[in-house]
Design a protein around this motif. Structure first.
Motif, PDB file in Angstrom:
ATOM      1  N   PRO A   8      -9.550  11.848   1.201  1.00  0.00           N
ATOM      2  CA  PRO A   8      -8.498  10.169   1.516  1.00  0.00           C
ATOM      3  C   PRO A   8      -9.873   9.443   1.560  1.00  0.00           C
ATOM      4  O   PRO A   8     -10.103   9.331   2.491  1.00  0.00           O
ATOM      5  CB  PRO A   8      -7.434  10.151   1.757  1.00  0.00           C
ATOM      6  N   ARG A   9      -9.472   8.224   1.148  1.00  0.00           N
ATOM      7  CA  ARG A   9      -9.998   6.962   1.270  1.00  0.00           C
ATOM      8  C   ARG A   9      -9.170   6.208   2.424  1.00  0.00           C
ATOM      9  O   ARG A   9      -9.853   5.617   3.403  1.00  0.00           O
ATOM     10  CB  ARG A   9      -9.687   5.574  -0.016  1.00  0.00           C
ATOM     11  N   GLN A 205      -0.300  -2.151   1.654  1.00  0.00           N
ATOM     12  CA  GLN A 205      -0.423  -2.835  -0.075  1.00  0.00           C
ATOM     13  C   GLN A 205      -1.171  -3.343   0.625  1.00  0.00           C
ATOM     14  O   GLN A 205      -2.645  -4.049  -0.382  1.00  0.00           O
ATOM     15  CB  GLN A 205       1.189  -3.023  -0.212  1.00  0.00           C
ATOM     16  N   VAL A 206      -1.026  -4.113   1.465  1.00  0.00           N
ATOM     17  CA  VAL A 206      -2.195  -5.398   1.917  1.00  0.00           C
ATOM     18  C   VAL A 206      -3.338  -4.606   2.444  1.00  0.00           C
ATOM     19  O   VAL A 206      -3.920  -6.126   2.330  1.00  0.00           O
ATOM     20  CB  VAL A 206      -1.260  -5.890   3.139  1.00  0.00           C
ATOM     21  N   VAL A 207      -2.798  -4.085   2.689  1.00  0.00           N
ATOM     22  CA  VAL A 207      -4.347  -3.536   2.755  1.00  0.00           C
ATOM     23  C   VAL A 207      -5.686  -2.465   1.916  1.00  0.00           C
ATOM     24  O   VAL A 207      -6.728  -2.642   1.642  1.00  0.00           O
ATOM     25  CB  VAL A 207      -4.202  -1.873   4.560  1.00  0.00           C
ATOM     26  N   LYS A 210      -6.871  -5.142   0.144  1.00  0.00           N
ATOM     27  CA  LYS A 210      -7.963  -6.604   0.477  1.00  0.00           C
ATOM     28  C   LYS A 210      -9.216  -4.917   0.165  1.00  0.00           C
ATOM     29  O   LYS A 210     -10.305  -5.748   0.342  1.00  0.00           O
ATOM     30  CB  LYS A 210      -7.836  -5.682   2.219  1.00  0.00           C
ATOM     31  N   PHE A 211      -8.837  -3.057  -0.159  1.00  0.00           N
ATOM     32  CA  PHE A 211     -10.997  -2.699  -0.302  1.00  0.00           C
ATOM     33  C   PHE A 211      -9.880  -2.198  -1.382  1.00  0.00           C
ATOM     34  O   PHE A 211     -11.288  -1.201  -2.288  1.00  0.00           O
ATOM     35  CB  PHE A 211     -10.849  -1.759   0.179  1.00  0.00           C
ATOM     36  N   GLY A 212      -9.428  -2.450  -2.494  1.00  0.00           N
ATOM     37  CA  GLY A 212      -9.448  -2.158  -3.720  1.00  0.00           C
ATOM     38  C   GLY A 212      -9.382  -0.554  -3.734  1.00  0.00           C
ATOM     39  O   GLY A 212      -9.230  -0.026  -4.649  1.00  0.00           O
ATOM     40  N   SER A 216      -3.619   6.177  -4.631  1.00  0.00           N
ATOM     41  CA  SER A 216      -3.705   8.322  -5.105  1.00  0.00           C
ATOM     42  C   SER A 216      -4.575   8.447  -4.202  1.00  0.00           C
ATOM     43  O   SER A 216      -4.885   9.511  -4.055  1.00  0.00           O
ATOM     44  CB  SER A 216      -4.547   8.140  -6.444  1.00  0.00           C
ATOM     45  N   ASP A 217      -5.604   7.249  -3.612  1.00  0.00           N
ATOM     46  CA  ASP A 217      -6.236   7.920  -2.825  1.00  0.00           C
ATOM     47  C   ASP A 217      -6.240   7.570  -1.051  1.00  0.00           C
ATOM     48  O   ASP A 217      -6.853   7.491  -0.400  1.00  0.00           O
ATOM     49  CB  ASP A 217      -7.571   6.918  -3.183  1.00  0.00           C
ATOM     50  N   VAL A 218      -4.138   7.981  -0.906  1.00  0.00           N
ATOM     51  CA  VAL A 218      -3.522   7.593   0.169  1.00  0.00           C
ATOM     52  C   VAL A 218      -2.937   8.999   0.965  1.00  0.00           C
ATOM     53  O   VAL A 218      -2.572   9.469   0.170  1.00  0.00           O
ATOM     54  CB  VAL A 218      -2.959   6.373   0.346  1.00  0.00           C
ATOM     55  N   LEU A 219      -3.449   9.419   2.584  1.00  0.00           N
ATOM     56  CA  LEU A 219      -2.626  10.206   3.069  1.00  0.00           C
ATOM     57  C   LEU A 219      -1.942   9.598   3.889  1.00  0.00           C
ATOM     58  O   LEU A 219      -2.673   8.653   4.777  1.00  0.00           O
ATOM     59  CB  LEU A 219      -4.135  10.991   3.472  1.00  0.00           C
TER      60      LEU A 219
END
Length: 275
Positions: A8-9, A205-207, A210-212, A216-219
């Motif tokens: 994940p990112r 979502q705010v975070v 900020k990074f685009g 799908s790249d979240v755990l």
């Protein structure tokens, strides 16, 4: 063996019941695993129902966090640089709106005990007597509701002697317009009434913006019903074995152990082998 097929990112984790143990501490093993994860370049977010008056406690519990999402998603803080903290989001709700929601809920379920948490941290959380208040570090003040529910608020806490927290949540959703307030429950038997649209997912979502980063790249890791929004949005979600059945049903998989046995640390240690 974890089921995650790619790194994940961003990783977001709940605190109480997930990384914080029953004795209100975070183990050295979990601290070390989270620190290694952040050092590997993964953005780390702590997401909690705790209000902004507990910001320093949250920073102590998860010092490796790049961001903290507090108040069920209403408040977002960037804390990546030394001891500085930058507030990225700050949402409150007028006390009278919470009082209106309280009257609707009591008309449905009968009397409840209610507290209001002011947005101003110099004011105590105030309202009805609350003998079973679970957070001993937070001072309460008893006052009539027409005084307690005045001014900008973080949220309200409602407790029923007849309904469990999840039961009260279901009842509240039947009578509360989501355009009035948001309602959730964090596993300690209390209904939490928040500003419109406030969820942990909305705070995260705010975070992401900020990074685009895409969901799908979240755990995410969580255990209670207030974690459902982020569990359902994330590309991969891990529920604690000590978590609520609704959360376990929504998760991609279950952690290898509970919060008292370093379940998140065990998962992250396996994840780091993939990075």
């Amino acid at each position: 063996m974890i089921q995650l097929d790619r790194a994940p990112r961003l990783v977001a984790t709940d605190l109480d019941g997930t990384v914080v143990r029953s004795d209100e501490t975070v183990s050295p093993r979990t601290m070390a695993a989270l620190k290694r994860l952040a050092a590997a370049g993964v953005i780390l977010v702590g997401a909690s129902g705790r209000g902004p008056r507990l910001l320093e406690l949250c920073r102590n519990d998860i010092p490796s966090a790049d961001f903290l999402v507090l108040g069920q998603g209403a408040f977002v803080y960037e804390c990546r640089y030394d001891d500085s903290v930058v507030q990225l989001a700050d949402r409150s709700v007028e006390g009278e709106v919470l009082h209106q929601a309280l009257r609707l809920i009591e008309a449905e379920v009968g009397p409840v005990r209610a507290l209001a948490e002011p947005a101003d941290p110099s004011r105590h959380i105030t309202g009805d007597p609350m003998p079973d208040w679970p957070w001993t570090a937070v001072t309460l003040e008893t006052a009539p509701r027409d005084i307690a529910f005045t001014g900008p608020m973080v949220k309200g806490y409602f407790v029923s002697d007849e309904y469990t927290g999840p039961e009260l949540l279901v009842a509240a959703k039947d009578v509360i317009d989501p355009e009035l307030v948001s309602v959730t429950e964090s596993g300690v038997g209390m209904l939490e009434v928040c500003p419109v649209g406030v969820t942990k997912a909305a705070g995260i979502q705010v975070v992401l913006d900020k990074f685009g980063i895409d969901w799908s790249d979240v755990l995410v890791f969580g255990d209670a019903t207030n974690d459902l929004s982020m569990m359902e949005a994330a590309g991969h979600s891990v529920a604690m074995p000590n978590g609520h059945p609704w959360v376990q049903a929504a998760a991609t998989e279950i952690a290898p152990a509970g919060n008292n046995d370093d379940g998140v640390a065990q998962y992250i240690e396996a994840l780091l082998e993939l990075l």
